[in-house]
Design a protein around this motif. Structure first.
Motif, PDB file in Angstrom:
ATOM      1  N   CYS A 227      -2.070  -4.856 -11.494  1.00 31.31           N
ATOM      2  CA  CYS A 227      -0.809  -4.285 -11.011  1.00 31.31           C
ATOM      3  C   CYS A 227      -1.025  -3.493  -9.726  1.00 31.31           C
ATOM      4  CB  CYS A 227      -0.169  -3.407 -12.084  1.00 31.31           C
ATOM      5  SG  CYS A 227       0.447  -4.335 -13.502  1.00 31.31           S
ATOM      6  N   GLY A 228      -2.136  -2.760  -9.638  1.00 30.31           N
ATOM      7  CA  GLY A 228      -2.461  -2.027  -8.410  1.00 30.31           C
ATOM      8  C   GLY A 228      -2.678  -2.956  -7.232  1.00 30.31           C
ATOM      9  N   ALA A 229      -3.372  -4.070  -7.476  1.00 30.12           N
ATOM     10  CA  ALA A 229      -3.603  -5.052  -6.404  1.00 30.12           C
ATOM     11  C   ALA A 229      -2.286  -5.669  -5.953  1.00 30.12           C
ATOM     12  CB  ALA A 229      -4.561  -6.144  -6.890  1.00 30.12           C
ATOM     13  N   VAL A 230      -1.397  -5.935  -6.895  1.00 29.20           N
ATOM     14  CA  VAL A 230      -0.079  -6.494  -6.549  1.00 29.20           C
ATOM     15  C   VAL A 230       0.692  -5.488  -5.702  1.00 29.20           C
ATOM     16  CG1 VAL A 230       2.167  -7.139  -7.501  1.00 29.20           C
ATOM     17  CG2 VAL A 230       0.082  -8.082  -8.487  1.00 29.20           C
ATOM     18  N   ARG A 231       0.714  -4.225  -6.114  1.00 26.98           N
ATOM     19  CA  ARG A 231       1.433  -3.195  -5.347  1.00 26.98           C
ATOM     20  C   ARG A 231       0.923  -3.118  -3.906  1.00 26.98           C
ATOM     21  NH1 ARG A 231       0.594  -0.192 -10.082  1.00 26.98           N
ATOM     22  NH2 ARG A 231       2.508   0.032 -11.259  1.00 26.98           N
ATOM     23  N   ARG A 232      -0.388  -3.029  -3.757  1.00 27.98           N
ATOM     24  CA  ARG A 232      -0.966  -2.905  -2.413  1.00 27.98           C
ATOM     25  C   ARG A 232      -0.624  -4.119  -1.545  1.00 27.98           C
ATOM     26  NH1 ARG A 232      -4.872  -0.696  -5.593  1.00 27.98           N
ATOM     27  NH2 ARG A 232      -6.036  -2.644  -5.785  1.00 27.98           N
ATOM     28  N   HIS A 233      -0.738  -5.312  -2.111  1.00 28.84           N
ATOM     29  CA  HIS A 233      -0.496  -6.527  -1.325  1.00 28.84           C
ATOM     30  C   HIS A 233       0.986  -6.657  -0.958  1.00 28.84           C
ATOM     31  CE1 HIS A 233      -1.870 -10.231   0.397  1.00 28.84           C
ATOM     32  NE2 HIS A 233      -0.903 -10.902  -0.208  1.00 28.84           N
ATOM     33  N   VAL A 234       1.887  -6.287  -1.866  1.00 27.43           N
ATOM     34  CA  VAL A 234       3.315  -6.350  -1.571  1.00 27.43           C
ATOM     35  C   VAL A 234       3.660  -5.379  -0.443  1.00 27.43           C
ATOM     36  CG1 VAL A 234       5.612  -5.804  -2.495  1.00 27.43           C
ATOM     37  CG2 VAL A 234       4.034  -7.223  -3.812  1.00 27.43           C
ATOM     38  N   VAL A 235       3.128  -4.167  -0.500  1.00 25.92           N
ATOM     39  CA  VAL A 235       3.384  -3.185   0.567  1.00 25.92           C
ATOM     40  C   VAL A 235       2.894  -3.727   1.908  1.00 25.92           C
ATOM     41  CG1 VAL A 235       2.720  -0.900   1.441  1.00 25.92           C
ATOM     42  CG2 VAL A 235       3.404  -1.176  -0.944  1.00 25.92           C
ATOM     43  N   GLU A 236       1.680  -4.278   1.922  1.00 24.54           N
ATOM     44  CA  GLU A 236       1.103  -4.846   3.159  1.00 24.54           C
ATOM     45  C   GLU A 236       1.962  -5.958   3.735  1.00 24.54           C
ATOM     46  OE1 GLU A 236      -2.771  -6.655   2.858  1.00 24.54           O
ATOM     47  OE2 GLU A 236      -3.651  -4.727   2.309  1.00 24.54           O
TER      48      GLU A 236
ATOM     49  N   VAL B 285       5.177  -6.925   3.079  1.00 24.60           N
ATOM     50  CA  VAL B 285       6.538  -6.566   3.474  1.00 24.60           C
ATOM     51  C   VAL B 285       6.515  -5.811   4.803  1.00 24.60           C
ATOM     52  CG1 VAL B 285       8.566  -5.170   2.871  1.00 24.60           C
ATOM     53  CG2 VAL B 285       7.505  -6.639   1.152  1.00 24.60           C
ATOM     54  N   LYS B 286       5.538  -4.934   4.973  1.00 23.09           N
ATOM     55  CA  LYS B 286       5.427  -4.201   6.242  1.00 23.09           C
ATOM     56  C   LYS B 286       5.097  -5.156   7.386  1.00 23.09           C
ATOM     57  CE  LYS B 286       3.424  -0.156   8.399  1.00 23.09           C
ATOM     58  NZ  LYS B 286       4.679   0.441   8.814  1.00 23.09           N
ATOM     59  N   ALA B 287       4.179  -6.098   7.152  1.00 25.22           N
ATOM     60  CA  ALA B 287       3.769  -7.022   8.217  1.00 25.22           C
ATOM     61  C   ALA B 287       4.873  -8.021   8.567  1.00 25.22           C
ATOM     62  CB  ALA B 287       2.508  -7.772   7.795  1.00 25.22           C
ATOM     63  N   LEU B 288       5.568  -8.539   7.571  1.00 25.22           N
ATOM     64  CA  LEU B 288       6.535  -9.603   7.824  1.00 25.22           C
ATOM     65  C   LEU B 288       7.955  -9.114   8.095  1.00 25.22           C
ATOM     66  CD1 LEU B 288       5.300 -12.177   5.165  1.00 25.22           C
ATOM     67  CD2 LEU B 288       4.916 -12.217   7.630  1.00 25.22           C
ATOM     68  N   ALA B 289       8.353  -8.001   7.473  1.00 23.97           N
ATOM     69  CA  ALA B 289       9.721  -7.505   7.659  1.00 23.97           C
ATOM     70  C   ALA B 289       9.769  -6.204   8.448  1.00 23.97           C
ATOM     71  CB  ALA B 289      10.393  -7.307   6.303  1.00 23.97           C
ATOM     72  N   GLY B 290       8.610  -5.578   8.663  1.00 19.67           N
ATOM     73  CA  GLY B 290       8.575  -4.329   9.416  1.00 19.67           C
ATOM     74  C   GLY B 290       9.183  -3.158   8.675  1.00 19.67           C
ATOM     75  N   MET B 291       9.156  -3.209   7.349  1.00 20.11           N
ATOM     76  CA  MET B 291       9.757  -2.151   6.535  1.00 20.11           C
ATOM     77  C   MET B 291       8.697  -1.367   5.776  1.00 20.11           C
ATOM     78  SD  MET B 291      12.973  -4.053   4.830  1.00 20.11           S
ATOM     79  CE  MET B 291      14.225  -4.789   5.848  1.00 20.11           C
ATOM     80  N   GLU B 292       8.972  -0.101   5.604  1.00 21.63           N
ATOM     81  CA  GLU B 292       8.125   0.733   4.755  1.00 21.63           C
ATOM     82  C   GLU B 292       8.515   0.470   3.301  1.00 21.63           C
ATOM     83  OE1 GLU B 292       5.618   2.696   5.734  1.00 21.63           O
ATOM     84  OE2 GLU B 292       6.012   2.050   7.789  1.00 21.63           O
ATOM     85  N   VAL B 293       7.527   0.511   2.414  1.00 18.09           N
ATOM     86  CA  VAL B 293       7.777   0.286   0.986  1.00 18.09           C
ATOM     87  C   VAL B 293       7.229   1.498   0.224  1.00 18.09           C
ATOM     88  CG1 VAL B 293       7.450  -1.289  -0.955  1.00 18.09           C
ATOM     89  CG2 VAL B 293       7.537  -2.191   1.374  1.00 18.09           C
ATOM     90  N   PRO B 294       8.081   2.497  -0.022  1.00 19.22           N
ATOM     91  CA  PRO B 294       7.596   3.691  -0.720  1.00 19.22           C
ATOM     92  C   PRO B 294       7.421   3.496  -2.216  1.00 19.22           C
ATOM     93  CG  PRO B 294       9.922   3.920  -0.221  1.00 19.22           C
ATOM     94  CD  PRO B 294       9.467   2.630   0.406  1.00 19.22           C
ATOM     95  N   GLU B 295       8.027   2.425  -2.774  1.00 20.05           N
ATOM     96  CA  GLU B 295       7.967   2.247  -4.220  1.00 20.05           C
ATOM     97  C   GLU B 295       7.887   0.759  -4.579  1.00 20.05           C
ATOM     98  OE1 GLU B 295      11.005   2.783  -8.000  1.00 20.05           O
ATOM     99  OE2 GLU B 295      11.392   3.886  -6.151  1.00 20.05           O
ATOM    100  N   VAL B 296       6.904   0.422  -5.409  1.00 22.23           N
ATOM    101  CA  VAL B 296       6.805  -0.918  -5.991  1.00 22.23           C
ATOM    102  C   VAL B 296       6.635  -0.722  -7.496  1.00 22.23           C
ATOM    103  CG1 VAL B 296       5.535  -3.099  -6.102  1.00 22.23           C
ATOM    104  CG2 VAL B 296       5.735  -1.897  -3.915  1.00 22.23           C
ATOM    105  N   ALA B 297       7.694  -1.008  -8.239  1.00 22.15           N
ATOM    106  CA  ALA B 297       7.658  -0.894  -9.699  1.00 22.15           C
ATOM    107  C   ALA B 297       7.299  -2.258 -10.275  1.00 22.15           C
ATOM    108  CB  ALA B 297       9.009  -0.430 -10.224  1.00 22.15           C
TER     109      ALA B 297
END
Length: 129
Positions: free
Chosen positions: A86-95, A97-109
Motif C-alpha cells: 500500500c505504501g508503494a502504491v501511494r508513493r507511485h500514485v503521487v509521483e 499524478v504530479k508528473a502527468l497532471a501537474g497536481m499535488e496529491v496530499p492524500e491517497v486512501a
C-alpha cells in the motif's frame, strides 16, 4: 495619423511581437475522471504481482484547484506485506499524478477490497480425480 500602440501584457513585454505571457494564454482544466485513470494505472504499475483473476485497481478522485485527493480500491496477493504494498502504491500514485497532471496529491486512501491466495484459488477449482 496616430502612432501605433504597442500591446503590453501583464509581464510588461510587447505582445504584438507574437509572444504572449503565460498569464494571458488561458487555462487548462483536467477532469477528475482523467486523474482517476492516471491514478488507477499508476496503482497497477506499482503492483508487479497482480492477483490472478483479481479486478484491476479502481480510483476515485476529487480535484480542487491544483490538488487531487485520491481513493483507491485494489486487490492483493496473500500472504504478502500489505502495508509495504500500500505504501508503494501511494508513493507511485503521487509521483505519476504530479508528473502527468501537474497536481499535488496530499492524500491517497488505499482500500484493500480482497486478498487472493494460491490456496483459495486451488480450492475454488476443486479436485480432479
Amino acid at each position: 495619423m496616430a502612432d501605433p500602440v504597442a500591446v503590453v501584457g501583464a509581464s510588461g513585454r510587447d505582445a504584438s511581437a507574437g509572444w504572449v505571457p503565460p498569464a494571458d494564454r488561458g487555462s487548462t482544466a483536467i477532469a477528475d475522471r482523467v486523474v482517476a485513470k492516471i491514478a488507477a494505472r499508476a496503482a497497477r504499475e506499482a503492483l508487479p504481482d497482480a492477483p490472478e483473476g483479481g479486478a484491476p485497481p479502481h480510483a476515485m478522485v476529487v480535484v480542487h484547484h491544483e490538488t487531487a485527493r485520491v481513493r483507491l480500491s485494489l486487490e492483493l496477493e496473500y500472504p504478502s506485506d500489505i502495508g509495504a504494498q500500500c505504501g508503494a502504491v501511494r508513493r507511485h500514485v503521487v509521483e505519476r499524478v504530479k508528473a502527468l497532471a501537474g497536481m499535488e496529491v496530499p492524500e491517497v486512501a488505499v482500500h484493500v477490497e480482497r486478498l487472493h491466495s494460491a490456496l483459495s484459488r486451488g480450492a475454488a477449482q476443486g479436485r480432479i480425480r
